[in-house]
Design a protein around this motif. Structure first.
Motif, short mmCIF file in Angstrom:
data_model
loop_
_atom_site.label_atom_id
_atom_site.label_comp_id
_atom_site.label_asym_id
_atom_site.label_seq_id
_atom_site.Cartn_x
_atom_site.Cartn_y
_atom_site.Cartn_z
N SER A 135 -12.18 4.58 0.43
CA SER A 135 -11.47 5.73 -0.11
C SER A 135 -10.05 5.82 0.40
N VAL A 136 -9.75 5.18 1.54
CA VAL A 136 -8.39 5.18 2.06
C VAL A 136 -7.48 4.34 1.17
N GLU A 137 -7.99 3.26 0.64
CA GLU A 137 -7.18 2.34 -0.16
C GLU A 137 -7.39 2.49 -1.67
N PHE A 138 -8.49 3.08 -2.05
CA PHE A 138 -8.81 3.26 -3.47
C PHE A 138 -9.03 4.73 -3.78
N PRO A 139 -8.70 5.19 -4.97
CA PRO A 139 -8.12 4.40 -6.08
C PRO A 139 -6.64 4.09 -5.85
N VAL A 140 -6.23 2.95 -6.36
CA VAL A 140 -4.83 2.52 -6.25
C VAL A 140 -3.99 3.38 -7.21
N GLU A 141 -2.85 3.87 -6.71
CA GLU A 141 -2.08 4.86 -7.46
C GLU A 141 -1.00 4.26 -8.36
N ASN A 142 -0.45 3.10 -7.97
CA ASN A 142 0.66 2.54 -8.75
C ASN A 142 0.67 1.01 -8.65
N LEU A 143 1.55 0.40 -9.42
CA LEU A 143 1.57 -1.06 -9.51
C LEU A 143 1.99 -1.72 -8.21
N SER A 144 2.93 -1.12 -7.49
CA SER A 144 3.36 -1.72 -6.22
C SER A 144 2.21 -1.73 -5.22
N SER A 145 1.44 -0.64 -5.18
CA SER A 145 0.26 -0.59 -4.30
C SER A 145 -0.79 -1.59 -4.76
N LEU A 146 -0.88 -1.78 -6.06
CA LEU A 146 -1.84 -2.74 -6.60
C LEU A 146 -1.49 -4.16 -6.17
N GLU A 147 -0.21 -4.48 -6.14
CA GLU A 147 0.22 -5.80 -5.68
C GLU A 147 -0.10 -6.00 -4.20
N GLU A 148 0.07 -4.93 -3.41
CA GLU A 148 -0.27 -5.02 -1.98
C GLU A 148 -1.77 -5.24 -1.77
N ILE A 149 -2.57 -4.50 -2.53
CA ILE A 149 -4.02 -4.66 -2.44
C ILE A 149 -4.43 -6.07 -2.84
N ASN A 150 -3.80 -6.59 -3.86
CA ASN A 150 -4.12 -7.95 -4.31
C ASN A 150 -3.88 -8.97 -3.20
N LYS A 151 -2.79 -8.79 -2.44
CA LYS A 151 -2.50 -9.69 -1.32
C LYS A 151 -3.54 -9.54 -0.21
N LYS A 152 -3.94 -8.30 0.06
CA LYS A 152 -4.95 -8.06 1.09
C LYS A 152 -6.29 -8.68 0.70
N VAL A 153 -6.63 -8.57 -0.56
CA VAL A 153 -7.88 -9.17 -1.04
C VAL A 153 -7.84 -10.69 -0.89
N GLU A 154 -6.68 -11.26 -1.18
CA GLU A 154 -6.53 -12.71 -1.04
C GLU A 154 -6.73 -13.14 0.42
N GLU A 155 -6.29 -12.32 1.36
CA GLU A 155 -6.41 -12.65 2.79
C GLU A 155 -7.81 -12.41 3.33
N ASP A 156 -8.53 -11.45 2.78
CA ASP A 156 -9.86 -11.11 3.29
C ASP A 156 -10.77 -10.72 2.13
N SER A 157 -11.08 -11.69 1.31
CA SER A 157 -11.83 -11.40 0.08
C SER A 157 -13.23 -10.88 0.37
N GLN A 158 -13.88 -11.41 1.40
CA GLN A 158 -15.26 -11.00 1.70
C GLN A 158 -15.34 -9.51 2.02
N ARG A 159 -14.40 -9.02 2.80
CA ARG A 159 -14.38 -7.61 3.16
C ARG A 159 -14.17 -6.74 1.92
N TYR A 160 -13.25 -7.15 1.07
CA TYR A 160 -12.94 -6.32 -0.10
C TYR A 160 -14.02 -6.39 -1.17
N VAL A 161 -14.72 -7.49 -1.24
CA VAL A 161 -15.87 -7.55 -2.16
C VAL A 161 -16.91 -6.52 -1.73
N ALA A 162 -17.14 -6.44 -0.41
CA ALA A 162 -18.09 -5.45 0.10
C ALA A 162 -17.60 -4.02 -0.17
N LEU A 163 -16.31 -3.79 0.03
CA LEU A 163 -15.75 -2.46 -0.23
C LEU A 163 -15.89 -2.08 -1.70
#
Length: 226
Positions: free
Chosen positions: A78-106
């Motif tokens: 809930s801290v990171e989602f829902p994503v509010e804008n495109l710039s935040s979406l790009e940041e989340i995409n990078k975080k997912v790329e770095e730690d995909s397993q954690r974000y899949v669980a989230l």
């Protein structure tokens, strides 16, 4: 006198010996009972101590599991989602790329068990959904251009027999449903506004007619008097 006196003394001595023997026996019995009771209490205390140690160990294990779950819980999501804008979406995409397993669980904890059709709004804000679609058509930003996040979303909702094509269909449907709700709500609001405007105009017309009728009545009354 000496005979009976000696007999009495002898009898008294015997009674004393018997009493002392009985007292010694009772003391030995009480001592035996007391020792066994103390031993039993010690055994119970040892068992209780062992159980407490085991319980402490279990509690420690439970706390460790809870901490791990907290990292992958909806509260973290809930801290990171829902994503509010495109710039935040790009940041989340990078975080997912770095730690995909954690974000899949989230994302799984955020979307399931209902799935992406019902819960896309938990991942993307409504304003962001309105500015996007899945494939990037009609001058909209496509979710599929955020490859890491898109892949994690699929992994989060994937189940037996669920293909990537099924996922794309569901995401498109989720976008469509969310937008239709907004369009429908806007239509209803516009309709209500139009009804309010028409009501105001009707009241104004009725007021003007009333004023006109009163003016006509007054003129007629003056002519009658004349």
């Amino acid at each position: 006198m000496s005979g009976p006196s000696r007999t009495n003394k002898w009898r008294l001595a015997q009674e004393k010996i018997i009493k002392e023997s009985e007292q010694n026996c009772m003391e030995r019995v009480y001592s035996s009972i007391g020792n066994s009771s103390v031993t039993a209490i010690h055994q119970k205390l040892d068992n209780l101590s062992s159980r407490l140690s085991s319980l402490e160990s279990n509690v420690a294990n439970v706390l460790a599991v809870v901490k791990k779950l907290a990292v992958n819980s909806k509260f973290t999501a809930s801290v990171e989602f829902p994503v509010e804008n495109l710039s935040s979406l790009e940041e989340i995409n990078k975080k997912v790329e770095e730690d995909s397993q954690r974000y899949v669980a989230l994302l799984r904890s955020t979307l399931m068990p209902e799935g992406v059709i019902k819960n896309l709004g938990r991942v993307l804000s409504l304003s962001l959904i309105m500015d996007m679609n899945y494939g990037g058509t009609f001058s909209k930003k496509g979710l599929n251009s955020f490859e890491s996040l898109n892949s994690a979303l699929y992994e989060a909702v994937k189940r037996d027999g669920y293909t990537f094509d099924d996922y794309k269909r569901d995401v498109r449907l989720a976008f469509s449903k969310a937008k239709n709700k907004v369009y429908k709500r806007n239509t209803e609001l516009n309709k209500q506004k139009q009804q309010q405007i028409e009501t105001i105009f009707i009241k104004e017309d009725e007021t003007e007619e009333t004023i006109t009728d009163e003016g006509v009545k007054k003129r007629k009354k003056k002519k009658t008097i004349t």
